[in-house]
Design an enzyme around this catalytic site. Structure first.
Site, short mmCIF file in Angstrom:
data_model
loop_
_atom_site.label_atom_id
_atom_site.label_comp_id
_atom_site.label_asym_id
_atom_site.label_seq_id
_atom_site.Cartn_x
_atom_site.Cartn_y
_atom_site.Cartn_z
N LYS B 95 0.83 -1.22 0.00
CA LYS B 95 0.00 0.00 0.00
C LYS B 95 0.86 1.26 0.00
CE LYS B 95 -4.01 -2.26 2.14
NZ LYS B 95 -3.48 -3.61 2.39
N ARG B 96 1.86 1.29 -0.85
CA ARG B 96 2.74 2.45 -0.91
C ARG B 96 2.08 3.62 -1.63
NH1 ARG B 96 5.16 -0.19 2.79
NH2 ARG B 96 7.16 -1.17 2.38
#
Lengths: 270, 270
Positions: B95-96
């Site tokens: 989930k960057r």
């Protein structure tokens, strides 16, 4: 001492609103460090030694360590700051955001494994994903609000019920998420009008402001529009402008001079 | 083979829409693994061996490795999957989301350091923060849209110009960000009406659907509302329900049985 107290204290002691971003790219390090066993750590160590009297905080960007397999050098860097610049808090810039049980693991990463004083987080997933960070009352939780990059408006500037998404974030941060008085916001220097506007919404909340230097944000506007009533409340980040001020073996001293220069420029507008 | 081709191929070969979430918590591992040199890797290895014929993909959750200082075991796990279940793609759930130069480092982390086939990303910061991932045409980029957690509506359900924020994400993903045909969306099983709605907006896009099992999502609704016109297009994730199906030394076989059971349950509704 909590992150908020530490930030205020370092800021007052060093008369500085400067945050130094520790974003070391192996390809850009000075020649003299090539061949070192821990080149990233050696680089950061020299930067910290040269800048610690001119800054209010350090902000290692986790991606540079994760992308280059240098987790151990991140840990060594933060340990070094705690030992040799103990007054200066460390913000681990990770921009995490995940469901509760996973967010707890990320909180462990930031606060236990790396012993950071504060962490950046992404609010897209909502309150329960921030809570595992917020519950650490002595740590800072710095929430993305209006970011400095070109397309940050894709979602942040959508207009919902008379307010843009980033304004909703600011209000949620102010009214619902700050139950431990440990919340700050990220507002990009590249959007000074929005910075002014969020200062109006959140008069007392600290802001982390990236985007001066390489990204082109205007320091004067940031200070005039972003400071709180006491002329503080900002951590103005510069990464490339300070850490790569010089690529020769003189890089440390040059970084120190650049940090001091930015501090003085900022202070001239306070 | 690209991530999208690999996902489709594994899904067809194993007749499965099951994604197994590899979220190993040292505190929850079977007793028999305590004392192992690499307990997390040994755990994952047994899970992979037992489940590889019943799944369409694996999804290691980066937080569990980062929080427990087990980066090397994450790498070993992904290498093991590529060697022993080469047909099955690996989604690195990170989930960057960060500015361009930093996002490039995160892309290196996911695609070079860990050799993942796909990555999850957070859209809050906008297009230029997704581009360094999207430009890897052979890799999958799975964008958070409507997440499974309780407060996901804080921002995602704000109504903007007649559409909620998560719908804007779906439309941006469909119309602007999918220029390499490598985009998928995260839609939580806990919000089946929204899943149905996004399927209407994006009839051909794959969805990663967390939230069945421990989080309580309804498998039948997920399948009926979420499948594409060919009865596919979903990767339905279960983590705890599969990896902790049994805590004895029989954990591998139990995980295999649980994965097969979920596969069959899903298929009964297709």
């Amino acid at each position: 001492m909590s992150f908020m107290e530490k930030l205020k204290s370092a800021s007052q002691h060093n008369r500085s609103l400067v945050c130094v971003g520790l974003d070391p790219d192996l390809k850009k390090l000075p020649e003299c460090l090539k061949g070192a066993e821990h080149p990233i750590f050696e680089f950061n160590k020299a930067i910290v030694d040269a800048t610690r009297d001119w800054v209010s905080c350090y902000k290692p960007q986790a991606a540079y360590y994760a992308g280059q397999g240098a987790d151990d050098e991140l840990k060594m860097t933060i340990d070094y700051i705690h030992e040799h610049a103990p007054m200066v808090p460390v913000i681990l810039d990770v921009k995490r955001g995940d469901i509760g049980s996973t967010a707890e693991m990320y909180a462990r990463e930031a606060f236990e494994r790396y012993q950071a004083d504060a962490v950046t987080v992404n609010p897209y997933m909502g309150f329960d994903t921030l809570k595992p960070f917020l519950d650490h009352a002595d740590k800072g939780v710095i929430i993305l609000c209006r970011t400095s990059n070109p397309n940050s408006g894709d979602l942040q500037n959508l207009m919902c019920d008379g307010r843009m998404v980033y304004e909703h974030v600011a209000l949620l941060a102010r009214d619902k998420w700050n139950y431990n008085n440990n919340v700050a916001l990220v507002i990009g220097a590249t959007y000074p009008e929005e910075l002014k506007h969020v200062r109006g919404l959140c008069p007392e909340m600290p802001f982390l402001v990236p985007g001066v230097g390489a990204q082109g944000g205007d320091v004067e506007k940031v200070v005039r529009f972003g400071c709180d009533a006491n002329g503080g409340g900002l951590a103005i980040n510069s990464s490339r402008g300070i850490i790569y001020a010089d690529r020769s073996e003189n890089f440390g001293a040059a970084a120190g001079a650049a940090a001091r220069q930015l501090r003085d420029l900022i202070n001239s507008f306070r």
